[in-house]
Write an enzyme that holds these catalytic residues in place. Structure first.
Site, PDB file in Angstrom:
ATOM      1  N   ARG A  94     -37.309  -4.769  25.185  1.00 37.58           N
ATOM      2  CA  ARG A  94     -38.713  -5.166  25.017  1.00 37.58           C
ATOM      3  C   ARG A  94     -39.270  -5.507  26.397  1.00 37.58           C
ATOM      4  NH1 ARG A  94     -41.760  -9.912  23.882  1.00 37.58           N
ATOM      5  NH2 ARG A  94     -43.344  -9.622  22.245  1.00 37.58           N
ATOM      6  N   LYS A 134     -39.368 -12.967  32.204  1.00 39.24           N
ATOM      7  CA  LYS A 134     -39.114 -14.300  31.675  1.00 39.24           C
ATOM      8  C   LYS A 134     -38.758 -15.284  32.779  1.00 39.24           C
ATOM      9  CE  LYS A 134     -38.506 -13.506  26.830  1.00 39.24           C
ATOM     10  NZ  LYS A 134     -37.676 -13.680  25.618  1.00 39.24           N
TER      11      LYS A 134
END
Length: 304
Positions: A273, A239
């Site tokens: 995840r 991210k």
């Protein structure tokens, strides 16, 4: 020299979960002593990380089976990205995710579908999905109705914007307190519509309507989220908060992602995840061994 004050460093947190043993997709997870690795399969042409590499059906199914071979416990299938952009028609999203769900039935992995549309959730569950991963935090209460009328598990994620809408310059007085309050309120919404608490997982939503500093604060104080009593999923893989912290582009964030993941596990995260499955599985299993959750694969060193 002036120093920027930050909140206290994270401490090891073993959360007291209300229902640590979960039967999901025919598998029993003991989240008191186990961390599950969720692999990511995007059937989108514009996904932020793989840029459409698994958009084709055969490519997505092949990638899912490779992830399972690499040790993934869960496969999370998405047919529409979270980021702002044109809406994906519901029927098109169904056409993207349902064939992958059907192809993975009997694989032994937990099958999850990343969607905020109740109709997509219903079609996915009918096709064999075990988990609905709603990154809009039950924005549409009908999502809770769909899950309540099934055996599926619901992931409730913190985000503030309407689906696929921009949310520039988000502000929080205390991001962790506000995320916690949001999650508790949305859990109450889901429970009030019939979803049992033992079928709910929470996710603080790293980077979703948050700046890098917000996501770092969430990571540093994740123990406050895990202490809410529900299994916590974290989605930190590749991210922007990792890239901005390190000055790394999307293809160069694996190590930073693993570091963020490990800090979250040490504070009680129990589902992670991740894109880079093999590396994530090894890091998770090593962390479990250090915590005493699992035995070494073998012992030879200095035994003779």
């Amino acid at each position: 020299m002036t120093r920027t004050r930050i909140s206290s460093a994270p401490a090891l947190t073993l959360p007291e979960l209300d229902a640590p043993r979960r039967l999901i997709g025919g598998r029993t997870f003991d989240f008191d002593r186990e961390v599950a690795v969720m692999a990511i399969i995007n059937r989108t042409p514009d996904s932020f990380y793989d840029q459409g590499a698994t958009f084709a059906l055969d490519a997505s199914v092949l990638a899912a089976h490779q992830a399972i071979a690499d040790g993934a416990d869960w496969i999370d299938i998405g047919g529409a990205k979270f980021a702002p952009g044109p809406a994906v028609p519901i029927e098109q999203e169904i056409d993207r995710v349902v064939p992958v769900v059907e192809a993975l039935r009997g694989s032994g992995a937990v099958i999850s579908v990343d969607t905020f549309h109740p109709a997509v959730a219903a079609a996915s569950i009918a096709a064999g999905a075990h988990v609905i991963n709603d990154t809009t935090g039950v924005h549409d209460p009908a999502m809770a109705d769909v899950v309540a009328n099934s055996d599926a598990t619901l992931v409730i994620t913190h985000s503030l914007a309407a689906p696929r809408m921009p949310y520039p310059a988000p502000h929080y007085d205390d991001v962790v307190a506000e995320v916690s309050a949001f999650l508790l309120a949305r859990v109450d919404r889901a429970v009030g519509r019939g979803v049992p608490p033992e079928r709910i997982i929470i996710d603080p939503g790293h980077d979703l309507n948050k700046t890098t500093r917000h996501s770092l604060e969430l990571t540093r104080r994740l123990g406050e989220i895990t202490r809410l009593g529900l299994p916590t999923l974290v989605a930190v893989s590749n991210k922007d908060f990792v890239g901005e912290s390190l000055g790394r582009e999307r293809g160069e964030r694996v190590e930073g992602s693993l570091a963020a993941m490990t800090v979250c596990i040490l504070q009680g995260a129990r589902i992670v995840r991740m894109h880079n499955v093999r590396a994530a599985v090894d890091a998770v299993r090593m962390t479990e061994a250090i915590l005493g959750f699992r035995e070494p694969a073998y012992e030879r060193h200095n035994l003779a």
